[in-house]
Design an enzyme around this catalytic site. Structure first.
Site, PDB file in Angstrom:
ATOM      1  N   LYS A 131     -20.830  16.824  11.479  1.00 48.74           N
ATOM      2  CA  LYS A 131     -19.598  17.154  12.194  1.00 48.74           C
ATOM      3  C   LYS A 131     -19.142  16.014  13.105  1.00 48.74           C
ATOM      4  CE  LYS A 131     -16.227  19.810  13.398  1.00 48.74           C
ATOM      5  NZ  LYS A 131     -15.137  20.086  12.442  1.00 48.74           N
TER       6      LYS A 131
ATOM      7  N   SER B 176       0.810  -1.209   0.000  1.00 55.20           N
ATOM      8  CA  SER B 176       0.000   0.000   0.000  1.00 55.20           C
ATOM      9  C   SER B 176       0.849   1.268   0.000  1.00 55.20           C
ATOM     10  CB  SER B 176      -0.976  -0.021   1.173  1.00 55.20           C
ATOM     11  OG  SER B 176      -2.087   0.806   0.904  1.00 55.20           O
TER      12      SER B 176
END
Length: 339
Positions: free
Chosen positions: A203, A150
């Site tokens: 949020k 990765s």
């Protein structure tokens, strides 16, 4: 009352020592900035000294003075993050910068031993290596150890040629955009209530005390998709492959070294010393090719008094915040490339 006063005094002493350690470490750091080239004669390994235990937690294995022409072997080890025990973003960027301006340097060999890490850090290191090649015209090589997955593979894409150990696992081309741990049902059962005051309906998404909505899942998926497009495009350009061909390979799986050679993700399977010999042969056109050495650049982390006191003082001063932060570390507020 006496116990409270005694505890307060201990806390004040801990905080004072921590602040003093911070001030001194900044002084040492500012002095280190002056010597911003590996060709300066500086003793870097003071890991056994009391001063290092008090003020600092990093050192490197770079020799005091590099006299010969050389290839810089930069070790990319462990989780790729801003600051960890095996990898430090500031250190690796400074090392690449130093090599860029050192006339004795003739290239970089990355030794990658990493499961991956942060999207930001991986890309920042990749771009620094690309800048090194563009500014100097010097090559970058990569050798993959037992694992270069990765974000580790992402950084390796800056290499002009990729070597790998025959037992290497690599690839894992994909993105994790976050994890959400929903602890709301558990909290109900054990009688814990948590209220988070926010402005903006999304949020608090990904927090352990909030259920992830379909809209929030779509937001996180869009972040993953955007990072995935960037990752696969870099692989395609670096490996000179069609983007569609890369995406067929980039489903997040890892590949053996043999598989990686066959599908074009790496160039050659060999031992580390064999890779070095191959690199020296590619530099045979240089007048001083025979005298070029390989110099290791390694980041090391060691616990010190300042870091230990800082950790202790933060937990003592606000234990509730420490527990809350630990819970949030498990939530979907960090973005990693690794599986």
């Amino acid at each position: 009352m006496k116990k409270m006063k005694k505890g307060l005094v201990v806390l004040i002493v801990i905080v004072a020592v921590a602040i003093a350690g911070m001030i001194f470490s900044k002084i040492v750091e500012s002095r280190a900035e002056f010597y911003d080239s590996p060709s300066f004669e500086i003793e870097t390994d003071n890991s056994g000294s009391f001063l290092n235990f008090v003020l600092g937690n990093t050192t490197d294995s770079t020799p005091k003075k590099i006299k010969s022409d050389y290839i810089g072997v930069i070790y990319v080890r462990g989780m790729i993050t801003e600051s960890g025990r095996n990898y430090n973003q500031s250190w690796i960027l400074k090392t690449i910068k130093n090599l860029k301006f050192d006339e004795k340097n003739h290239g970089i060999l990355l030794f990658v031993e990493s499961p991956g890490g942060g999207v930001y850090e991986s890309d920042e290191t990749f771009l620094a290596l690309e800048d090194y090649k563009k500014a100097t015209g010097k090559p970058v090589y990569a050798y993959f150890g037992s694992l270069a997955a990765s974000g580790g593979y992402y950084i390796g894409c800056a290499a002009d040629r990729i070597f790998a150990n025959r037992n290497c696992l690599t690839g894992s081309i994909g993105v994790i955009a976050g994890r959400s741990i929903d602890a709301t049902e558990l909290m109900k059962k054990i009688g814990i209530k948590s209220t988070t005051i926010t402005a903006g309906k999304n949020k608090n998404m990904g927090n352990f005390d909030s259920v992830l909505t379909d809209e929030q899942k779509a937001i996180m998926q869009a972040i993953a998709d955007d990072a995935y497009e960037q990752f696969t495009s870099i692989v395609a350009e670096s490996r000179k492959m069609e983007l569609d061909s890369v995406k067929e390979l980039a489903d997040g799986r890892i590949y053996t070294a043999n598989q990686a050679v066959k599908n074009g993700l790496i160039d050659e399977i060999c031992g580390f010393e064999d890779a070095k010999e191959s690199i020296k042969e590619s530099l045979a056109n240089l007048d001083n090719a025979d005298s070029i050495e390989f110099i290791d650049f390694k980041y090391e982390y060691r616990d010190n008094l300042y870091s230990l006191l800082s950790m202790a003082s933060s937990v003592i001063s606000n234990p509730k915040a420490a527990v809350y932060d630990a819970m949030n570390d498990l939530s979907a507020k960090v973005y990693y490339l690794y599986n």
